[in-house]
Design a protein around this motif. Sequence first.
Motif, mmCIF file in Angstrom:
data_model
loop_
_atom_site.group_PDB
_atom_site.id
_atom_site.type_symbol
_atom_site.label_atom_id
_atom_site.label_comp_id
_atom_site.label_asym_id
_atom_site.label_seq_id
_atom_site.Cartn_x
_atom_site.Cartn_y
_atom_site.Cartn_z
ATOM 1 N N LEU A 108 -72.709 -63.089 -1.210
ATOM 2 C CA LEU A 108 -72.463 -61.965 0.050
ATOM 3 C C LEU A 108 -73.273 -61.557 1.036
ATOM 4 O O LEU A 108 -72.782 -61.338 1.964
ATOM 5 C CB LEU A 108 -71.852 -60.612 -0.835
ATOM 6 C CG LEU A 108 -71.539 -59.492 -0.159
ATOM 7 C CD1 LEU A 108 -69.977 -59.722 0.386
ATOM 8 C CD2 LEU A 108 -71.236 -58.304 -1.160
ATOM 9 N N ARG A 109 -74.465 -61.360 0.523
ATOM 10 C CA ARG A 109 -75.597 -60.947 1.541
ATOM 11 C C ARG A 109 -75.947 -61.996 2.423
ATOM 12 O O ARG A 109 -76.102 -61.671 3.514
ATOM 13 C CB ARG A 109 -76.671 -60.623 0.628
ATOM 14 C CG ARG A 109 -78.302 -60.146 1.531
ATOM 15 C CD ARG A 109 -79.367 -60.223 0.841
ATOM 16 N NE ARG A 109 -79.853 -61.514 0.596
ATOM 17 C CZ ARG A 109 -80.593 -61.988 1.363
ATOM 18 N NH1 ARG A 109 -80.928 -61.613 2.461
ATOM 19 N NH2 ARG A 109 -81.075 -63.479 1.315
ATOM 20 N N ALA A 113 -69.572 -61.292 6.604
ATOM 21 C CA ALA A 113 -69.626 -60.566 7.945
ATOM 22 C C ALA A 113 -69.994 -59.030 7.515
ATOM 23 O O ALA A 113 -69.940 -58.603 6.270
ATOM 24 C CB ALA A 113 -68.371 -60.495 8.614
ATOM 25 N N GLU A 114 -70.466 -58.398 8.666
ATOM 26 C CA GLU A 114 -71.199 -57.197 8.221
ATOM 27 C C GLU A 114 -70.068 -56.163 7.592
ATOM 28 O O GLU A 114 -70.257 -55.405 6.904
ATOM 29 C CB GLU A 114 -71.605 -56.613 9.526
ATOM 30 C CG GLU A 114 -73.226 -57.250 9.792
ATOM 31 C CD GLU A 114 -74.115 -56.980 8.707
ATOM 32 O OE1 GLU A 114 -74.123 -55.988 8.028
ATOM 33 O OE2 GLU A 114 -74.752 -57.906 8.589
ATOM 34 N N SER A 119 -68.043 -52.825 3.046
ATOM 35 C CA SER A 119 -66.968 -52.864 2.026
ATOM 36 C C SER A 119 -67.454 -52.857 0.606
ATOM 37 O O SER A 119 -67.139 -51.951 -0.317
ATOM 38 C CB SER A 119 -65.817 -53.102 2.531
ATOM 39 O OG SER A 119 -64.810 -53.025 1.448
ATOM 40 N N LEU A 120 -67.863 -53.909 0.379
ATOM 41 C CA LEU A 120 -68.104 -54.571 -0.975
ATOM 42 C C LEU A 120 -69.569 -53.834 -1.661
ATOM 43 O O LEU A 120 -69.366 -53.469 -2.637
ATOM 44 C CB LEU A 120 -68.222 -56.205 -1.262
ATOM 45 C CG LEU A 120 -66.752 -56.789 -0.924
ATOM 46 C CD1 LEU A 120 -66.857 -58.217 -0.966
ATOM 47 C CD2 LEU A 120 -65.852 -56.183 -1.670
ATOM 48 N N ALA A 221 -65.664 -65.886 3.689
ATOM 49 C CA ALA A 221 -67.011 -65.886 4.321
ATOM 50 C C ALA A 221 -67.345 -67.570 4.259
ATOM 51 O O ALA A 221 -66.733 -68.175 3.254
ATOM 52 C CB ALA A 221 -67.916 -65.229 3.508
ATOM 53 N N PRO A 222 -67.928 -68.145 5.214
ATOM 54 C CA PRO A 222 -68.309 -69.452 5.192
ATOM 55 C C PRO A 222 -69.287 -69.620 3.835
ATOM 56 O O PRO A 222 -70.190 -68.849 3.859
ATOM 57 C CB PRO A 222 -69.135 -69.810 6.226
ATOM 58 C CG PRO A 222 -69.382 -68.648 6.729
ATOM 59 C CD PRO A 222 -68.357 -67.369 6.530
#
Length: 375
Positions: A108-109, A113-114, A119-120, A221-222
Amino acid sequence: MGTVSQFHQSLRPPAHRIESEEEAISTARGLAAAFRHQASERDINRILPFAELDALSVSGVMAITVPPDHAGLDVSNALLAEIVAIIAEGDASIGEALEYHFCALETLRTQAAEDLKASLYARVLLGDRFSCADFTDVAELTAEGPGYRLSGRSRQAPGILFADWIAAAATAPPSRSVTLYLARTDEGMQVVDDWDGFGQRTNGSATAIVGTLHVNADAIAPAPLSGYSTGISLGLLLKAGVSLGIARAAWNDLMTAIGDRSATVLPRIGDRSIRIEATAAALERAGRKLDIAQVNPMEAAMADAHFSASAAAILAGETALDTANALFELAGETSAGIGLNLDRHWRNARIHALSLPRDKLLHTAGEYMSKPGRL
């Protein structure tokens, strides 16, 4: 045949906010001591540690890698590996669930995207738990409006039974690797409790099955492009942490079992204790290199971190198995009673080692170290 797991309904209070690395490791030690009391009983009867995972969530330990920009602490990787080892020493299955949680947060980090991060991360700070699942080649992802439609099943993976969120690897058409962030309670998702391994019996391994689920574009996310990504290296480091915890747990039971006879086997005890200490040092070194790679994610730094994390994971796996074997070699009949359940350390070490791609890591290490200037 597996059974469809019912969602674990709990009313967890908001998580405590851990303010320092000292508090993080002190909290982990307290939790591990509590987890140790009934770890053997949970293993024997396959009692899933939902209450223990809730305690981890409420303690704030699950949130210690959230970056400061998102109101988190962001502990060093060496300390993170030690915390996973401490928890795994108390209960290796809980340690493995924690391993996969932190791996999902690193993905995730580095990739999201920001807005998705914000959110998470907010959910993590409240105590939500994450795990990882691989839907690649065992599910279908097709374009659908501003997102994708997912259908199929994941590969079996630890921690899914305990997770509020699943970081799901998949392949988007035509051949783009992505990570989908799925809420465990999404309509159309079932989690099948189909784990029957003889070790790590309560690690929450399961298979996620999706009939048809629309995933919005903002929850995608990629996937990392580099084979040396910090997410992969962190996974290896934390896998080493779980193995180190298993070794320490077996060591503690060994010392209890041999009692007053310890003087007769001091050289062999010294040998095993040095191996455990060397393994802990390898984790610390790999953690420092991973810190550098996260701050400066250049290919050279990430490759160096991957090499050290690979070394730590391989060494820790060997140390866990060796220490579990020593428990029976040195303690003899004292350790053989079925009611003691000391064989769980060997079973845990053996099953946990299966998830380590040892041959691939050795091949990659050989390529890396054969370049001029290494060592």
